[in-house]
Design an enzyme around this catalytic site. Structure first.
Site, PDB file in Angstrom:
ATOM      1  N   ASN A 152      19.307  10.320  -1.168  1.00 27.89           N
ATOM      2  CA  ASN A 152      19.021   9.148  -1.988  1.00 27.89           C
ATOM      3  C   ASN A 152      19.209   9.399  -3.481  1.00 27.89           C
ATOM      4  O   ASN A 152      19.365   8.466  -4.243  1.00 27.89           O
ATOM      5  CB  ASN A 152      17.602   8.637  -1.720  1.00 27.89           C
ATOM      6  CG  ASN A 152      16.584   9.745  -1.679  1.00 27.89           C
ATOM      7  OD1 ASN A 152      16.690  10.673  -0.879  1.00 27.89           O
ATOM      8  ND2 ASN A 152      15.599   9.676  -2.545  1.00 27.89           N
ATOM      9  N   GLN A 180      19.562   5.635   3.615  1.00 27.71           N
ATOM     10  CA  GLN A 180      20.618   5.387   2.617  1.00 27.71           C
ATOM     11  C   GLN A 180      21.990   5.200   3.267  1.00 27.71           C
ATOM     12  O   GLN A 180      22.879   4.591   2.673  1.00 27.71           O
ATOM     13  CB  GLN A 180      20.696   6.551   1.626  1.00 27.71           C
ATOM     14  CG  GLN A 180      19.498   6.678   0.709  1.00 27.71           C
ATOM     15  CD  GLN A 180      19.420   5.572  -0.336  1.00 27.71           C
ATOM     16  OE1 GLN A 180      20.415   4.949  -0.694  1.00 27.71           O
ATOM     17  NE2 GLN A 180      18.214   5.319  -0.816  1.00 27.71           N
ATOM     18  N   ALA A 201      14.938  -1.882   5.970  1.00 28.25           N
ATOM     19  CA  ALA A 201      15.625  -3.152   5.689  1.00 28.25           C
ATOM     20  C   ALA A 201      15.909  -3.360   4.207  1.00 28.25           C
ATOM     21  O   ALA A 201      16.956  -3.879   3.834  1.00 28.25           O
ATOM     22  CB  ALA A 201      14.797  -4.325   6.226  1.00 28.25           C
ATOM     23  N   THR A 238       0.705  -6.658  15.633  1.00 27.60           N
ATOM     24  CA  THR A 238       1.505  -7.884  15.706  1.00 27.60           C
ATOM     25  C   THR A 238       2.741  -7.720  14.827  1.00 27.60           C
ATOM     26  O   THR A 238       2.648  -7.290  13.682  1.00 27.60           O
ATOM     27  CB  THR A 238       0.671  -9.096  15.257  1.00 27.60           C
ATOM     28  OG1 THR A 238      -0.471  -9.169  16.109  1.00 27.60           O
ATOM     29  CG2 THR A 238       1.472 -10.383  15.347  1.00 27.60           C
ATOM     30  N   CYS A 326      10.488   7.547  -6.552  1.00 25.65           N
ATOM     31  CA  CYS A 326       9.205   8.129  -6.166  1.00 25.65           C
ATOM     32  C   CYS A 326       8.812   9.288  -7.064  1.00 25.65           C
ATOM     33  O   CYS A 326       7.648   9.604  -7.200  1.00 25.65           O
ATOM     34  CB  CYS A 326       9.255   8.612  -4.723  1.00 25.65           C
ATOM     35  SG  CYS A 326      10.407   7.720  -3.716  1.00 25.65           S
TER      36      CYS A 326
END
Ligand SMILES: *Cc1c(COP(=O)(O)O)cnc(C)c1O
Length: 393
Positions: A152, A180, A201, A238, A326
């Site tokens: 990345n 990536q 996503a 869920t 990050c």
């Protein structure tokens, strides 16, 4: 200046309009719980099945080998912890690299505290692993190789097919973080002998907070999230219905447009690289020259602080990154730049610009015009630079 230029597509991407439109009904009229047996539930279940089939098609998998997660980080955690704990009777050794995403590195470090042994492979100056070093690291206690598809930060793409072949030959599970790579490289999990693969996503023009893990049929793995029977009893909770629908659409679009996407971002990337390298002295280009993500350009400018560079760019509306999102906020250069052997002071002047589908040639030309001026101005403040310049006269 009102115009903003986004060159941080590796951190996240804007959603495509088609993705949003596909998602919208699932927030309102098609809101059913996929576990319900009534028509609302069945409608929701169908949408998830369709997304699963789109994902499967995108990577050459079977539909029942795709599991939806809460993102790429969860997929990495699940793959590594899940395989480690389910195969503890066979061994406690894991092989990874020094340049993995923190979702992989920190998971491995966590397992080390719980009796697992981890080998962190070195990489060369381009960020490539050595297949020979990988072979030599394998012991009869090795249960998992987890090795990222594409990095990345510097964009280097590993020889995934060769790694998969070695893992298969030795009977060791092979997990790859392809967050990536998806949408930037053609991926066929069977041709590459991949057993588990993480996806996300929001790196492919889909929504944030949803991802997926490919798990080859027959792989022994424990669950990470316990509870209800969702995801064929392997990932409770869920389902994020609109998110999953969006992920499916984003994956479908990514595969449909793959060649066009690669051509577009590669052309602009090469234009950017040439423009900067021609105009600026004392700059290194990082990552592998050929085997790299098509939209990734990574520079290290000597005699400059990456943070000041980012701030100056930001004032012009240009958004880049000094490493991975990050790591920003910490003063240490990133573990990836250390691993490729960049000296501290040079690593500090690093800049990652990542290009995407919405990037235009005008934007790139604007950056080629402005960036050298900023670099020059910042260097005027560096006593070291003055000395080097002076010494040359
Ligand atoms: C972004 C990223 C992740 C994390 O994915 P999230 O969906 O943000 O949790 C993991 N690995 C790599 C290589 C990434 O680039």
């Amino acid at each position: 200046m009102n115009k903003r230029i986004y060159l941080d597509y590796s951190a996240t991407t804007p959603m495509k309009q088609e993705v949003l439109e596909e998602m919208l009904p699932y927030f309102t009229e098609r809101f059913g719980n996929p576990s319900s047996i009534h028509s609302f539930g069945r409608e929701a279940k169908q949408a998830i099945d369709q997304a699963r089939s789109r994902l499967a098609k995108a990577i050459g998998a079977k539909q029942d080998e795709i599991y939806f997660t809460g993102g790429g980080s969860e997929a990495d955690n699940w793959a590594i912890k899940g395989v480690a704990y389910a195969n503890r009777d066979k061994g406690n050794h894991i092989i990874t690299t020094k340049i993995e995403h923190h979702a992989v590195l920190h998971t491995c470090e966590y397992l080390e505290k719980d009796g697992f042994e981890v080998t962190y492979l070195d990489v060369d100056e381009y960020g490539m692993i050595s297949l020979e070093q990988l072979r030599n690291a394998i012991t009869d206690r090795t249960i998992l190789i987890t090795l990222m598809f594409a990095n990345n930060e510097i964009g280097t793409i590993q020889p995934i097919g060769e790694i998969g072949a070695i893992a298969r030959e030795k009977g060791i599970y092979f997990h790859t973080d392809a967050v990536q790579a998806l949408g930037n490289v053609k991926i066929d999990v069977n041709a590459l002998n991949i057993d588990l693969m993480s996806m996300s996503a929001h790196k492919i023009y889909g929504p944030k907070g949803v991802g997926g893990l490919y798990i080859r049929k027959g792989v022994k793995i424990h669950s990470l999230i316990h509870g209800g029977a969702q995801e064929r009893r392997r990932r409770a909770g869920t389902e994020n219905l609109p998110g999953i629908v969006g992920f499916g659409k984003a994956a479908e679009l990514a595969i449909e447009n793959l060649d066009g996407h690669i051509r577009h971002v590669k052309d602009l990337r090469d234009r950017l690289i040439k423009g900067i390298m021609d105009k600026v002295d004392y700059v290194r280009f990082n990552g592998h020259p050929e085997n790299r993500l098509p939209g990734n350009a990574h520079f290290a400018f000597e005699f400059i602080e990456g943070e000041s560079l980012l701030l100056s760019l930001d004032m012009l509306g240009i958004a880049g990154s000094s490493g991975s999102a990050c790591t920003s906020g910490s003063l240490d250069p990133s573990h990836v730049l250390m691993a490729i052997g960049l000296p501290h002071e040079i690593a500090h002047g690093s800049l990652r610009l990542t290009i995407g589908d919405f990037t235009t040639a005008e934007e790139i030309d604007y950056v080629i015009n402005e960036l050298p001026k900023i670099v020059d101005r910042l260097r005027q403040m560096s006593p070291l630079y003055e000395k080097v310049k002076g010494g040359q006269k």
